[in-house]
Design a protein around this motif. Sequence first.
Motif, PDB file in Angstrom:
ATOM      1  N   GLU A  37       0.851  -1.230   0.111  1.00 59.67           N
ATOM      2  CA  GLU A  37       0.201  -0.079   0.003  1.00 59.67           C
ATOM      3  C   GLU A  37       0.896   1.193  -0.040  1.00 59.67           C
ATOM      4  OE1 GLU A  37      -3.394   1.883   2.834  1.00 59.67           O
ATOM      5  OE2 GLU A  37      -2.760  -0.141   3.125  1.00 59.67           O
ATOM      6  N   SER A  78      -4.597   0.416  -9.594  1.00 59.99           N
ATOM      7  CA  SER A  78      -4.141   1.710  -8.929  1.00 59.99           C
ATOM      8  C   SER A  78      -3.235   2.479  -9.953  1.00 59.99           C
ATOM      9  CB  SER A  78      -3.460   1.633  -7.645  1.00 59.99           C
ATOM     10  OG  SER A  78      -4.123   1.055  -6.653  1.00 59.99           O
ATOM     11  N   TRP A  86      -0.160   2.222  -5.006  1.00 62.60           N
ATOM     12  CA  TRP A  86      -1.326   1.198  -4.619  1.00 62.60           C
ATOM     13  C   TRP A  86      -2.346   1.541  -3.531  1.00 62.60           C
ATOM     14  CZ3 TRP A  86      -1.202  -1.950  -8.284  1.00 62.60           C
ATOM     15  CH2 TRP A  86      -0.214  -2.479  -9.059  1.00 62.60           C
ATOM     16  N   HIS A  87      -3.389   1.324  -3.366  1.00 64.36           N
ATOM     17  CA  HIS A  87      -4.399   1.582  -2.536  1.00 64.36           C
ATOM     18  C   HIS A  87      -4.441   0.528  -1.305  1.00 64.36           C
ATOM     19  CE1 HIS A  87      -5.536   4.361  -5.594  1.00 64.36           C
ATOM     20  NE2 HIS A  87      -6.388   5.283  -4.447  1.00 64.36           N
TER      21      HIS A  87
END
Length: 152
Positions: A37, A78, A86-87
Amino acid sequence: MITRTGLFAALPEGRRESLMAAAREVAFPLGERIFEEGGHADRFWVLHTGTVALDLHVPGRRAAVIETLGAGELLGWSWLFPPRQWHLGAEATSPVRAWEFDTDAVLRQCAKDPALDHALLLYIAEVIGKRLRSARTRLLDLYGPAGSGEPR
């Protein structure tokens, strides 16, 4: 072999093969972190074997697994939207084989082919919606009042 499910089924005829020109086969062993993330998002994958857990950082706690993906599913969206980070995080929960797509090459193809661009955007929007619903339900199951994560 190109499957006719998921992303590949969503593409107009003839676009599957052109999209595959931007792909290569990769493998991830059990437990490998595929991305973190907040990291730079510059690729995506279509799984053809194995499973991948999507997780969300929760301050003061272990990462919450939001969803587990399997064969035929898209891993990573993403890359499509600035700032291309990146989420969620992703980890192989079994040995994985996948097609990895070079997003710069895919974006160049989309710029030249509006039908491919449109189909890809619609498919990814559907995936994002599903992942948001899944994240909401999972987080309510983990941290909300009993029964709050169940769909209405």
